[in-house]
Design an enzyme around this catalytic site. Structure first.
Site, short mmCIF file in Angstrom:
data_model
loop_
_atom_site.label_atom_id
_atom_site.label_comp_id
_atom_site.label_asym_id
_atom_site.label_seq_id
_atom_site.Cartn_x
_atom_site.Cartn_y
_atom_site.Cartn_z
N ASP A 27 0.71 -1.25 0.06
CA ASP A 27 0.01 0.08 -0.03
C ASP A 27 0.78 1.19 0.18
O ASP A 27 0.54 2.20 -0.47
CB ASP A 27 -0.74 0.03 1.19
CG ASP A 27 -1.74 1.27 1.40
OD1 ASP A 27 -2.64 1.62 0.41
OD2 ASP A 27 -1.37 2.08 2.34
N VAL B 290 -6.41 7.00 3.29
CA VAL B 290 -6.68 8.31 2.35
C VAL B 290 -5.08 8.48 1.78
O VAL B 290 -4.97 9.31 0.96
CB VAL B 290 -6.89 9.44 2.97
CG1 VAL B 290 -8.24 9.71 3.71
CG2 VAL B 290 -5.76 9.92 4.20
N ARG B 291 -4.32 7.21 1.83
CA ARG B 291 -3.09 7.39 1.07
C ARG B 291 -3.49 7.43 -0.36
O ARG B 291 -2.69 8.32 -0.97
CB ARG B 291 -2.12 6.34 1.46
CG ARG B 291 -0.56 6.36 0.75
CD ARG B 291 0.08 5.28 1.06
NE ARG B 291 0.58 5.45 2.55
CZ ARG B 291 0.44 4.88 3.52
NH1 ARG B 291 -0.18 3.60 3.69
NH2 ARG B 291 1.12 5.22 4.66
N ALA B 292 -4.11 6.65 -0.72
CA ALA B 292 -4.63 6.65 -2.33
C ALA B 292 -4.98 7.96 -2.78
O ALA B 292 -4.64 8.32 -3.89
CB ALA B 292 -5.78 5.44 -2.56
N VAL C 192 -2.10 10.00 -3.12
CA VAL C 192 -1.22 9.85 -4.34
C VAL C 192 -1.77 10.24 -5.67
O VAL C 192 -1.08 10.63 -6.38
CB VAL C 192 -0.89 8.28 -4.06
CG1 VAL C 192 0.01 7.87 -5.46
CG2 VAL C 192 -0.03 7.82 -2.81
#
Length: 357
Positions: free
Chosen positions: A163, A244-246, A249
């Site tokens: 991830d 909320v990393r996606a 990015v």
């Protein structure tokens, strides 16, 4: 650099080229993980990318990280004796310091120790390498384009580490005959006369290198609109990604995509062009497809309406998403996930030590 295969001469891997260019424009995207079998130009593309980087240093543009690397070799070391005796912090640079403003390449990253992978991704996300030993610390810039490769047949990365890679490119091992011919012809021509082949592609290489410099300069000027946030949030929600990393990015990648296209605002086409690179390794297995996401064909058509420059070059092919980059096919938002039902006629065997209810 004549001995390196030119980035603009690569054939058959437009998604890979796009992902590498995005991570080069904004290394804080978090690196690129390339998943695929051997012989799919993974290392060739990474080395070719390093030759394009706007670095004054020839040495350090491309740094290979062996699987046997120790933490001290990676982050560097501090001379504690000099610090205690003279109060001076002496730092011995490691691979991260050497790779600053360049490409750090990790082949078979899935076989690297988890602790080192975690450390690598921390540095890439912050752009700073910090070393602390016995209350003595040192920090230095580490703006690194991390490129990791792996063959799924040789083991998987833990989901927590997977991830944390910004972008994922899955390469197939079966190519159409026309693409296979183009790849083989280019490789044979390069092997026959590397210098002449490189000189032939020098104008396109120079143009792409200049685009990278311009895109890096433009990047801070591109703001994220409410519409950008809404589009990204909807795509990530539909993919049922955790955290909320996606989202972060995808916004960074879309901004880099717009910067490479010499624009100062993000279009829907920019978000859609990078969405699958961001979601491919984060999408939940039970995620509902996003009915509003365009198909691969509409993505390519939309992207073609925003050429990266007025003068076409082979490097522009790297910015065109292929059919593999499309969002999931349309589905029914109200559909329930399939459930496993017991097979009729099969009796449940009660353990010998179980109490009868």
């Amino acid at each position: 650099m004549d001995s390196l295969f030119p980035f603009t001469a690569l054939h058959g891997q437009p998604l890979l080229q796009t992902a590498l260019l995005l991570a080069t424009v904004d290394p804080l995207i978090g690196g690129v993980l390339i998943e695929g079998p051997r012989g799919t130009a993974k290392s060739t593309a990474a080395r070719a990318l390093a030759a394009l980087l706007p670095s004054a240093r020839e040495v350090g543009r491309f740094v290979n990280l062996p699987l046997s690397t120790s933490e001290e070799q990676l982050v560097g070391s501090l001379d504690l004796e000099a610090a205690l005796q003279g109060g001076e912090v002496r730092f011995r640079p490691g691979l991260l310091a050497r790779a600053h403003e360049g490409v750090l390449y990790v082949d078979e990253v899935n076989l690297l120790a988890d602790g080192l992978v975690d450390l690598l991704l921390d540095v890439c996300a912050s752009g700073v390498n910090r070393i602390e030993r016995d209350a003595i610390s040192h920090a230095h810039p580490a703006r690194i384009t991390l490129v990791g490769t792996m063959n799924p047949e040789e083991g998987e990365l833990r989901p927590q580490l997977l991830d944390r890679f910004g972008l994922l490119v899955r390469l197939g091992n079966v190519l159409p005959p026309a693409e296979r011919q183009a790849i083989v012809r280019a490789r044979l021509a390069f092997d026959a006369d590397p210098r002449a082949f490189s000189e032939q592609h020098a104008p396109a290489q120079q143009a792409l290198a200049e685009r990278i410099v311009a895109a890096r300069a433009t990047l801070p000027m591109i703001a994220f609109s409410d519409a950008d946030h809404e589009r990204v949030a909807a795509l990530c929600h539909a993919a049922a990604v955790e955290g909320v990393r996606a989202d972060l990015v995808m916004l960074r990648a879309a901004r880099a995509h717009a910067a490479l296209a010499a624009r100062r605002q993000i279009d829907v086409a920019d978000i859609d062009a990078v969405a699958e690179l961001v979601l491919a390794h984060r999408r939940h297995a039970q995620a509902a497809p996003d009915a509003s996401a365009p198909s691969a064909g509409s993505q390519a058509a939309s992207a073609s309406q925003h050429p990266a420059s007025d003068q076409a070059s082979p490097a522009q092919d790297a910015m065109q998403p292929s059919a593999d980059a499309g969002a999931p096919a349309e589905g029914d938002w109200g559909a329930m996930p399939s459930q496993v039902l017991p097979i009729a006629g099969v009796k449940t065997v009660r353990p010998l030590n179980a109490k009868k209810s």
